[in-house]
Design a protein around this motif. Structure first.
Motif, PDB file in Angstrom:
ATOM      1  N   VAL A  59      44.057  62.023  54.757  1.00 31.26           N
ATOM      2  CA  VAL A  59      45.244  62.176  55.605  1.00 31.26           C
ATOM      3  C   VAL A  59      46.070  63.388  55.185  1.00 31.26           C
ATOM      4  CG1 VAL A  59      47.387  61.058  56.339  1.00 31.26           C
ATOM      5  CG2 VAL A  59      45.295  59.711  56.105  1.00 31.26           C
ATOM      6  N   GLU A 138      44.155  56.789  63.239  1.00 29.95           N
ATOM      7  CA  GLU A 138      45.185  57.271  64.159  1.00 29.95           C
ATOM      8  C   GLU A 138      45.351  58.756  63.908  1.00 29.95           C
ATOM      9  OE1 GLU A 138      49.847  56.267  65.262  1.00 29.95           O
ATOM     10  OE2 GLU A 138      48.973  55.464  63.443  1.00 29.95           O
ATOM     11  N   CYS A 139      45.310  59.551  64.984  1.00 26.47           N
ATOM     12  CA  CYS A 139      45.378  60.992  64.809  1.00 26.47           C
ATOM     13  C   CYS A 139      45.830  61.609  66.129  1.00 26.47           C
ATOM     14  CB  CYS A 139      43.987  61.487  64.407  1.00 26.47           C
ATOM     15  SG  CYS A 139      43.978  63.110  63.729  1.00 26.47           S
ATOM     16  N   VAL A 152      50.859  63.105  63.672  1.00 23.67           N
ATOM     17  CA  VAL A 152      50.760  61.769  63.088  1.00 23.67           C
ATOM     18  C   VAL A 152      49.300  61.530  62.719  1.00 23.67           C
ATOM     19  CG1 VAL A 152      51.044  59.296  63.476  1.00 23.67           C
ATOM     20  CG2 VAL A 152      52.659  60.911  64.485  1.00 23.67           C
ATOM     21  N   ALA A 154      46.878  58.637  60.368  1.00 22.93           N
ATOM     22  CA  ALA A 154      46.804  57.420  59.551  1.00 22.93           C
ATOM     23  C   ALA A 154      45.345  57.129  59.271  1.00 22.93           C
ATOM     24  CB  ALA A 154      47.443  56.251  60.273  1.00 22.93           C
ATOM     25  N   CYS A 156      42.521  54.395  57.073  1.00 20.30           N
ATOM     26  CA  CYS A 156      42.364  53.033  56.587  1.00 20.30           C
ATOM     27  C   CYS A 156      41.168  52.975  55.647  1.00 20.30           C
ATOM     28  CB  CYS A 156      42.161  52.085  57.765  1.00 20.30           C
ATOM     29  SG  CYS A 156      41.862  50.373  57.268  1.00 20.30           S
ATOM     30  N   VAL A 163      46.295  51.026  54.220  1.00 19.02           N
ATOM     31  CA  VAL A 163      46.523  52.039  55.250  1.00 19.02           C
ATOM     32  C   VAL A 163      47.495  53.067  54.684  1.00 19.02           C
ATOM     33  CG1 VAL A 163      47.462  52.464  57.550  1.00 19.02           C
ATOM     34  CG2 VAL A 163      46.104  50.410  57.123  1.00 19.02           C
ATOM     35  N   ARG A 165      49.692  56.431  56.072  1.00 15.26           N
ATOM     36  CA  ARG A 165      50.108  57.081  57.318  1.00 15.26           C
ATOM     37  C   ARG A 165      51.134  58.154  57.019  1.00 15.26           C
ATOM     38  NH1 ARG A 165      53.763  56.277  61.804  1.00 15.26           N
ATOM     39  NH2 ARG A 165      52.629  56.421  63.770  1.00 15.26           N
ATOM     40  N   ASP A 167      53.667  60.899  59.184  1.00 12.17           N
ATOM     41  CA  ASP A 167      54.253  61.282  60.466  1.00 12.17           C
ATOM     42  C   ASP A 167      55.215  62.421  60.153  1.00 12.17           C
ATOM     43  OD1 ASP A 167      55.637  61.552  62.835  1.00 12.17           O
ATOM     44  OD2 ASP A 167      55.917  59.397  63.131  1.00 12.17           O
TER      45      ASP A 167
END
Length: 193
Positions: A59, A138-139, A152, A154, A156, A163, A165, A167
């Motif tokens: 990340v 999440e991207c 953003v 995230a 896992c 997780v 993340r 932002d």
């Protein structure tokens, strides 16, 4: 006259009796099993630690690369490639305004929908790896202004369920957001005053 031999057993003779062995072996097996179990727990903990470290890198590294390019950009654009991928185009700042060099970050959702893959100018930045069960779940990005973008990401770790993340809203420092000709004209006007 020869003395008759008498055979006697010594009380402190070396070795163990069968009863002593039968009593000690289960205790040795139990101690060995406990030590092996503790070693296995240590290995699992270490693998989880390495997976979480990789999760943070998956990340953090793309986020830092994008932030570096946004910091010195002239222009930001979004470009939809298809239903699974989107490009963030960042025009770098050069003194010659005719230089047209774009950094292209492609955010692509994997075919099975399990995560995302990020490429920079068709070279992989990061994404799913075979080292552990870490995926980018999440991207996305959102251009807020000509000099500002929100990103953003995230990830896992499927082994531990952790997780991570980030932002971030990233800003350009303004080098090159105006045309260079306008900056030079403003500088001449300011110098003549």
């Amino acid at each position: 006259m020869p003395c008759p031999r008498k055979h006697r057993w010594k009380a402190d003779e070396d070795g163990f009796s069968v009863l002593e062995l039968l009593a000690a072996l289960p205790l040795i097996w139990l101690a060995g099993f406990c030590m092996l179990n503790m070693f296995g727990m240590g290995v699992r903990y270490y693998q989880g630690f390495l997976g979480d470290w990789e999760l943070m890198q998956q990340v953090r590294i793309p986020m830092e690369e994008i932030a570096q390019d946004v910091r010195y950009c002239r222009e930001l654009q979004a470009e939809v490639m298809d239903s699974r991928s989107i490009n963030l185009k960042i025009r770098r700042n050069y003194k010659n305004e005719n230089d047209d060099y774009w950094q292209r970050y492609r955010f692509t959702e994997l075919a099975d929908g399990s995560g995302y893959w990020i490429r920079k100018n068709n070279q992989p930045v990061l994404g799913n790896t075979s080292l552990s069960a870490v995926v980018l779940q999440e991207c996305y990005f959102q251009i807020l202004a000509p000099d500002r973008v929100r990103v953003v990401m995230a990830g896992c770790n499927r082994d531990t369920g952790h997780v991570f993340r980030l932002d971030r809203t990233m800003y350009s420092y303004g080098q090159g957001l105006e045309q260079h000709g306008q900056q030079e004209a403003g500088g001449e006007a300011g110098g003549g005053a």
